[in-house]
Enzyme design. Sequence first.
Site, PDB file in Angstrom:
ATOM      1  N   ASP A  37       0.837  -1.206   0.000  1.00 41.97           N
ATOM      2  CA  ASP A  37       0.000   0.000   0.000  1.00 41.97           C
ATOM      3  C   ASP A  37       0.870   1.254   0.000  1.00 41.97           C
ATOM      4  O   ASP A  37       2.001   1.242   0.486  1.00 41.97           O
ATOM      5  CB  ASP A  37      -0.910  -0.027   1.243  1.00 41.97           C
ATOM      6  CG  ASP A  37      -2.035   0.981   1.145  1.00 41.97           C
ATOM      7  OD1 ASP A  37      -2.321   1.472   0.036  1.00 41.97           O
ATOM      8  OD2 ASP A  37      -2.622   1.297   2.198  1.00 41.97           O
ATOM      9  N   ASN A  39       1.450   3.391  -2.821  1.00 40.27           N
ATOM     10  CA  ASN A  39       2.092   3.810  -4.084  1.00 40.27           C
ATOM     11  C   ASN A  39       1.667   5.226  -4.475  1.00 40.27           C
ATOM     12  O   ASN A  39       2.483   6.039  -4.902  1.00 40.27           O
ATOM     13  CB  ASN A  39       1.719   2.859  -5.231  1.00 40.27           C
ATOM     14  CG  ASN A  39       2.263   1.468  -5.039  1.00 40.27           C
ATOM     15  OD1 ASN A  39       3.038   1.239  -4.120  1.00 40.27           O
ATOM     16  ND2 ASN A  39       1.854   0.540  -5.888  1.00 40.27           N
ATOM     17  N   ARG A  41       0.410   7.682  -2.521  1.00 36.04           N
ATOM     18  CA  ARG A  41       0.917   8.718  -1.608  1.00 36.04           C
ATOM     19  C   ARG A  41       2.417   8.927  -1.802  1.00 36.04           C
ATOM     20  O   ARG A  41       2.925  10.039  -1.718  1.00 36.04           O
ATOM     21  CB  ARG A  41       0.613   8.322  -0.152  1.00 36.04           C
ATOM     22  CG  ARG A  41      -0.784   8.705   0.259  1.00 36.04           C
ATOM     23  CD  ARG A  41      -1.211   7.995   1.503  1.00 36.04           C
ATOM     24  NE  ARG A  41      -1.512   6.596   1.227  1.00 36.04           N
ATOM     25  CZ  ARG A  41      -1.665   5.677   2.175  1.00 36.04           C
ATOM     26  NH1 ARG A  41      -1.498   6.001   3.444  1.00 36.04           N
ATOM     27  NH2 ARG A  41      -1.957   4.436   1.854  1.00 36.04           N
ATOM     28  N   HIS A  54       3.250   3.208  -8.778  1.00 33.19           N
ATOM     29  CA  HIS A  54       3.059   1.782  -9.083  1.00 33.19           C
ATOM     30  C   HIS A  54       4.302   1.219  -9.774  1.00 33.19           C
ATOM     31  O   HIS A  54       4.719   0.091  -9.512  1.00 33.19           O
ATOM     32  CB  HIS A  54       1.831   1.587  -9.973  1.00 33.19           C
ATOM     33  CG  HIS A  54       0.539   1.994  -9.313  1.00 33.19           C
ATOM     34  ND1 HIS A  54       0.235   1.655  -8.016  1.00 33.19           N
ATOM     35  CD2 HIS A  54      -0.527   2.713  -9.769  1.00 33.19           C
ATOM     36  CE1 HIS A  54      -0.963   2.141  -7.710  1.00 33.19           C
ATOM     37  NE2 HIS A  54      -1.441   2.793  -8.749  1.00 33.19           N
ATOM     38  N   GLU A  84     -12.012  -4.436  -5.061  1.00 33.19           N
ATOM     39  CA  GLU A  84     -12.428  -3.038  -4.889  1.00 33.19           C
ATOM     40  C   GLU A  84     -11.633  -2.091  -5.807  1.00 33.19           C
ATOM     41  O   GLU A  84     -12.100  -1.006  -6.143  1.00 33.19           O
ATOM     42  CB  GLU A  84     -12.257  -2.596  -3.429  1.00 33.19           C
ATOM     43  CG  GLU A  84     -13.254  -3.236  -2.457  1.00 33.19           C
ATOM     44  CD  GLU A  84     -12.938  -4.687  -2.100  1.00 33.19           C
ATOM     45  OE1 GLU A  84     -11.771  -5.123  -2.300  1.00 33.19           O
ATOM     46  OE2 GLU A  84     -13.852  -5.398  -1.631  1.00 33.19           O
ATOM     47  N   LEU A 148      10.619 -20.951  -4.659  1.00 34.99           N
ATOM     48  CA  LEU A 148       9.680 -20.042  -3.996  1.00 34.99           C
ATOM     49  C   LEU A 148       8.410 -19.982  -4.832  1.00 34.99           C
ATOM     50  O   LEU A 148       8.497 -19.960  -6.065  1.00 34.99           O
ATOM     51  CB  LEU A 148      10.303 -18.631  -3.914  1.00 34.99           C
ATOM     52  CG  LEU A 148       9.369 -17.463  -3.575  1.00 34.99           C
ATOM     53  CD1 LEU A 148       8.993 -17.487  -2.089  1.00 34.99           C
ATOM     54  CD2 LEU A 148      10.031 -16.116  -3.886  1.00 34.99           C
ATOM     55  N   ARG A 211      -5.393  -1.994   8.768  1.00 36.90           N
ATOM     56  CA  ARG A 211      -6.556  -2.692   8.194  1.00 36.90           C
ATOM     57  C   ARG A 211      -6.100  -3.928   7.431  1.00 36.90           C
ATOM     58  O   ARG A 211      -4.987  -3.969   6.923  1.00 36.90           O
ATOM     59  CB  ARG A 211      -7.240  -1.797   7.150  1.00 36.90           C
ATOM     60  CG  ARG A 211      -8.093  -0.701   7.653  1.00 36.90           C
ATOM     61  CD  ARG A 211      -8.947  -0.133   6.524  1.00 36.90           C
ATOM     62  NE  ARG A 211      -8.162   0.576   5.535  1.00 36.90           N
ATOM     63  CZ  ARG A 211      -7.771   1.843   5.640  1.00 36.90           C
ATOM     64  NH1 ARG A 211      -8.078   2.534   6.720  1.00 36.90           N
ATOM     65  NH2 ARG A 211      -7.064   2.414   4.689  1.00 36.90           N
ATOM     66  N   SER A 213      -8.214  -4.975   4.902  1.00 32.58           N
ATOM     67  CA  SER A 213      -8.735  -4.616   3.571  1.00 32.58           C
ATOM     68  C   SER A 213      -9.169  -5.811   2.726  1.00 32.58           C
ATOM     69  O   SER A 213      -8.833  -5.900   1.537  1.00 32.58           O
ATOM     70  CB  SER A 213      -7.696  -3.787   2.802  1.00 32.58           C
ATOM     71  OG  SER A 213      -7.485  -2.566   3.442  1.00 32.58           O
TER      72      SER A 213
HETATM   73  C1  FPP Z   1      -1.570   0.244  -3.435  1.00 35.01           C
HETATM   74  O1  FPP Z   1      -1.148   1.581  -3.458  1.00 35.01           O
HETATM   75  C2  FPP Z   1      -1.083  -0.520  -4.582  1.00 35.01           C
HETATM   76  C3  FPP Z   1      -1.851  -1.087  -5.548  1.00 35.01           C
HETATM   77  C4  FPP Z   1      -3.320  -0.992  -5.571  1.00 35.01           C
HETATM   78  C5  FPP Z   1      -1.281  -1.813  -6.684  1.00 35.01           C
HETATM   79  C6  FPP Z   1      -0.021  -2.574  -6.410  1.00 35.01           C
HETATM   80  C7  FPP Z   1       0.621  -2.799  -7.694  1.00 35.01           C
HETATM   81  C8  FPP Z   1       1.961  -2.789  -7.937  1.00 35.01           C
HETATM   82  C9  FPP Z   1       2.997  -2.675  -6.910  1.00 35.01           C
HETATM   83  C10 FPP Z   1       2.432  -2.873  -9.334  1.00 35.01           C
HETATM   84  C11 FPP Z   1       2.064  -4.096 -10.104  1.00 35.01           C
HETATM   85  C12 FPP Z   1       2.341  -5.361  -9.430  1.00 35.01           C
HETATM   86  C13 FPP Z   1       2.960  -6.440  -9.941  1.00 35.01           C
HETATM   87  C14 FPP Z   1       2.926  -7.672  -9.141  1.00 35.01           C
HETATM   88  C15 FPP Z   1       3.693  -6.439 -11.226  1.00 35.01           C
HETATM   89  P1  FPP Z   1      -2.266   2.692  -3.578  1.00 35.01           P
HETATM   90  O2  FPP Z   1      -2.432   3.019  -5.011  1.00 35.01           O
HETATM   91  O3  FPP Z   1      -3.508   2.227  -2.888  1.00 35.01           O
HETATM   92  O4  FPP Z   1      -1.608   3.888  -2.813  1.00 35.01           O
HETATM   93  P2  FPP Z   1      -2.378   4.988  -1.917  1.00 35.01           P
HETATM   94  O5  FPP Z   1      -3.055   4.227  -0.803  1.00 35.01           O
HETATM   95  O6  FPP Z   1      -1.257   5.830  -1.424  1.00 35.01           O
HETATM   96  O7  FPP Z   1      -3.323   5.699  -2.801  1.00 35.01           O
END
Ligand code: FPP
Length: 276
Positions: A37, A39, A41, A54, A84, A148, A211, A213
Amino acid sequence: MKKFTLTNTVQSKEDQEKQLNLKKAGEIPEHIAIIMDGNGRWAKSKGSIRLHGHKVGVDSVRDITESCAQLGVKYLTLYAFSTENWGRPSAEVRGLMRLLVSSLRKEAENLHKNDIKMVTIGQMEKFPKDCQKELQEAIDLTKDNTRLQLCLALSYSGRWDITEAVKKIAEHVKEGRLDPALINDQMIAEHLSTADVPDPDLIIRTSGEYRISNFLLWQLAYSELYITKQFWPDFRRDELYEAIESYQSRDRRFGKINNGEDEKGLSTRLLKNKKK
Ligand code: FPP
């Protein structure tokens, strides 16, 4: 030992030593699950767009996957896209799908060379066709690998998983093949998407939110929880080592009392996850 090159770098002596010390200090979790979580922010804090967060998050995925393999973790489950998340702006969803496709194209061969098996849980059929194709190719390519297991939870939610399990069990009852009185914990676990995987020992959540989630709701019943303030793009191997150190200091009792406690409840033994 085979050289591990998922990040295309040679592992430093210092890092080798850190891993060795971690292995000596206690038990390495067999299964780690992560809610990646923060990315968005992280990107905002850099004055950048969410998709940049991301993208850098993928570098964290690579580093964490590599260090888990080196440490001897057997299962790593990443919450990459929740049911979601479909509710996000369509440009962000499309961007995430493209990122998934390009990452798989780049990494599948590398995962394979490093003996890592990739699997998914969730509603893969909801993904665009090119995404499904890339995922299926990576799954097929890596299916016999054993070092793994990297599991990507995609269009996944814990409630969806439990609902699907209940539907399958109800079918058995309807067909007269199952007496409802025989339904137990184990049978439910065997009908979840994680049927062949042990429950996570350690669940990590980045970005400081307290959380679950809708992640692995059933499977996390006795997992140790580790929450860090770091945003996912900043969560790299040193942060993982801190999480494992914290895990090693926990006393997992699974609802029972500590075997080493005397009748007054005083601990007479060292913490279970800590080596003597
Ligand atoms: C949460 O941060 C992250 C995600 C919803 C996506 C995670 C995806 C990746 C790391 C990239 C793709 C993954 C792979 C396995 C290739 P957020 O966007 O909810 O951040 P925020 O809470 O700060 O808005």
